[in-house]
Design an enzyme around this catalytic site. Structure first.
Site, PDB file in Angstrom:
ATOM      1  N   HIS A   1      29.253 -32.082 -30.469  1.00  0.00           N
ATOM      2  CA  HIS A   1      27.905 -32.211 -29.897  1.00  0.00           C
ATOM      3  C   HIS A   1      27.766 -31.293 -28.683  1.00  0.00           C
ATOM      4  O   HIS A   1      28.732 -31.127 -27.925  1.00  0.00           O
ATOM      5  CB  HIS A   1      27.653 -33.666 -29.480  1.00  0.00           C
ATOM      6  CG  HIS A   1      27.844 -34.635 -30.597  1.00  0.00           C
ATOM      7  ND1 HIS A   1      28.996 -35.377 -30.758  1.00  0.00           N
ATOM      8  CD2 HIS A   1      27.040 -34.936 -31.647  1.00  0.00           C
ATOM      9  CE1 HIS A   1      28.881 -36.117 -31.852  1.00  0.00           C
ATOM     10  NE2 HIS A   1      27.709 -35.872 -32.417  1.00  0.00           N
ATOM     11  N   HIS A  51      27.630 -35.604 -21.945  1.00  0.00           N
ATOM     12  CA  HIS A  51      26.171 -35.719 -22.120  1.00  0.00           C
ATOM     13  C   HIS A  51      25.463 -36.205 -20.849  1.00  0.00           C
ATOM     14  O   HIS A  51      24.229 -36.171 -20.782  1.00  0.00           O
ATOM     15  CB  HIS A  51      25.820 -36.685 -23.266  1.00  0.00           C
ATOM     16  CG  HIS A  51      26.244 -36.191 -24.619  1.00  0.00           C
ATOM     17  ND1 HIS A  51      25.894 -34.948 -25.103  1.00  0.00           N
ATOM     18  CD2 HIS A  51      27.004 -36.767 -25.594  1.00  0.00           C
ATOM     19  CE1 HIS A  51      26.417 -34.779 -26.320  1.00  0.00           C
ATOM     20  NE2 HIS A  51      27.104 -35.864 -26.625  1.00  0.00           N
ATOM     21  N   ASP A 107      33.705 -30.154 -28.344  1.00  0.00           N
ATOM     22  CA  ASP A 107      33.149 -31.369 -28.959  1.00  0.00           C
ATOM     23  C   ASP A 107      32.039 -30.930 -29.927  1.00  0.00           C
ATOM     24  O   ASP A 107      31.349 -29.940 -29.675  1.00  0.00           O
ATOM     25  CB  ASP A 107      32.574 -32.265 -27.860  1.00  0.00           C
ATOM     26  CG  ASP A 107      32.104 -33.616 -28.379  1.00  0.00           C
ATOM     27  OD1 ASP A 107      32.831 -34.604 -28.182  1.00  0.00           O
ATOM     28  OD2 ASP A 107      31.008 -33.683 -28.980  1.00  0.00           O
ATOM     29  N   ASP A 146      35.415 -34.626 -32.649  1.00  0.00           N
ATOM     30  CA  ASP A 146      34.479 -35.122 -33.663  1.00  0.00           C
ATOM     31  C   ASP A 146      33.982 -34.045 -34.626  1.00  0.00           C
ATOM     32  O   ASP A 146      33.135 -34.330 -35.476  1.00  0.00           O
ATOM     33  CB  ASP A 146      33.301 -35.870 -33.005  1.00  0.00           C
ATOM     34  CG  ASP A 146      32.816 -35.239 -31.724  1.00  0.00           C
ATOM     35  OD1 ASP A 146      33.217 -34.105 -31.435  1.00  0.00           O
ATOM     36  OD2 ASP A 146      32.027 -35.892 -31.004  1.00  0.00           O
TER      37      ASP A 146
HETATM   38 ZN   LIG Z   1      30.687 -35.555 -29.561  1.00  0.00          ZN
END
Ligand SMILES: [Zn+2]
Length: 295
Positions: free
Chosen positions: A160, A121, A158, A237
């Protein structure tokens, strides 16, 4: 044999209740070391800190300085991303660890960076979402300066969207970014393709079969592009028990992801991103089984 890069100091920062917690690495390392069947299949090596010149491949001097100041007791970056003591050193070590894994892949070895904080991120100018420096993007750009390496693909599974990786790699020559992620979900980006960034948003509770089909689609596009190297942002995740998402993947799906990457035949290195459930150690074990199955 899988080379695992980690460092005992990476568990030395925490905040009560924060999901990006020392347990993630502590429990995974002790679990894997306790498994007899892994004794002679894992080669543990210590992560080294990345240099300033490495950080500058992806980040502005202003950002690097802000993480350093954060590590000296500065204010936090956002509610998720506190200014832990020495966080600059911890984040620098995560970058170094990814670079070490990348260098192993160039020597034909299978390697994974098993360390925190994560990185995908972190944008050129901003720490966010538990991430300070973008390890996978830096390792990708550094790989391109190595002999015989031109085209590098990044695959981020991931749950996200790897918004930081996209922000750093967008428009970069000979780089392709592929991300599978839940939508709607944090950070809300990655809803469509942009230039060399290919996004596969998946709704909550996507059927694992459909998840696998999407993974196959992304990986076959990567194979068609014929990269010299594949950088994998391995976040765990999307596991069904993960507290930060709403997906249904089983451990066996992560083993399958790993096996698909191995069977693609592209030299690859793997970098831990997210994964917050109490069963993260077993999920990572499943993935390792996929990238390097027992004979
Ligand atoms: Zn994540």
């Amino acid at each position: 044999m899988v080379i695992l890069f980690s460092h005992p100091d990476c568990v030395k920062y925490s905040q009560p209740g924060h999901p990006e917690r020392p347990y993630r690495i502590e429990a995974t390392v002790s679990y894997l070391k306790a498994q007899k069947q892994w004794n002679d299949r894992l080669d543990w090596q210590e992560s080294r800190n990345a240099k300033d010149e490495d950080l500058r491949l992806a980040h502005s001097d202003t950002h690097i300085q802000s993480v350093i100041e954060g590590g000296q007791g500065g204010v936090g970056f956002d509610a998720d991303t506190p200014a832990y003591p020495n966080i600059d050193t911890h984040a620098r070590r995560s970058v170094g660890s990814a670079i070490q894994a990348m260098e192993c892949a160039l020597q034909g070895k299978t390697a994974m960076s098993l360390i925190r904080p994560p990185g995908h991120h972190a944008t050129p100018n901003r720490a966010m979402g538990f991430c300070y420096f973008n390890s996978i993007a830096i390792a990708t750009l550094k790989a391109q300066s190595q002999p015989n390496i031109q085209k590098v693909a990044v695959l981020d599974f991931d749950v996200h969207h790897g918004n930081g990786t996209q922000d750093i790699l967008i428009g970069k020559p000979d780089v392709m970014f592929y991300s599978l992620h839940q939508s709607p979900c944090y950070p809300g980006t990655g809803l469509k393709d942009e230039k060399n960034c290919h996004n596969f948003p998946l709704p909550p509770q996507t059927d694992p079969e459909d998840y696998r089909k999407t993974f196959t689609q992304a990986l076959s596009e990567i194979q068609e592009w014929k990269p010299d190297l594949l950088a994998v942002s391995a976040g765990f995740d999307a596991f069904k028990e993960d507290p930060l998402s709403d997906q249904a993947l089983e451990m066996s799906d992560f083993e399958w992801f790993g096996s698909q990457i191995r069977e693609s035949g592209i030299p690859a290195f793997h970098v831990l991103e997210g994964g917050y459930s109490d069963r993260l150690p077993e999920v990572i074990e499943s993935y390792l089984e996929g990238i390097d199955p027992k004979d």
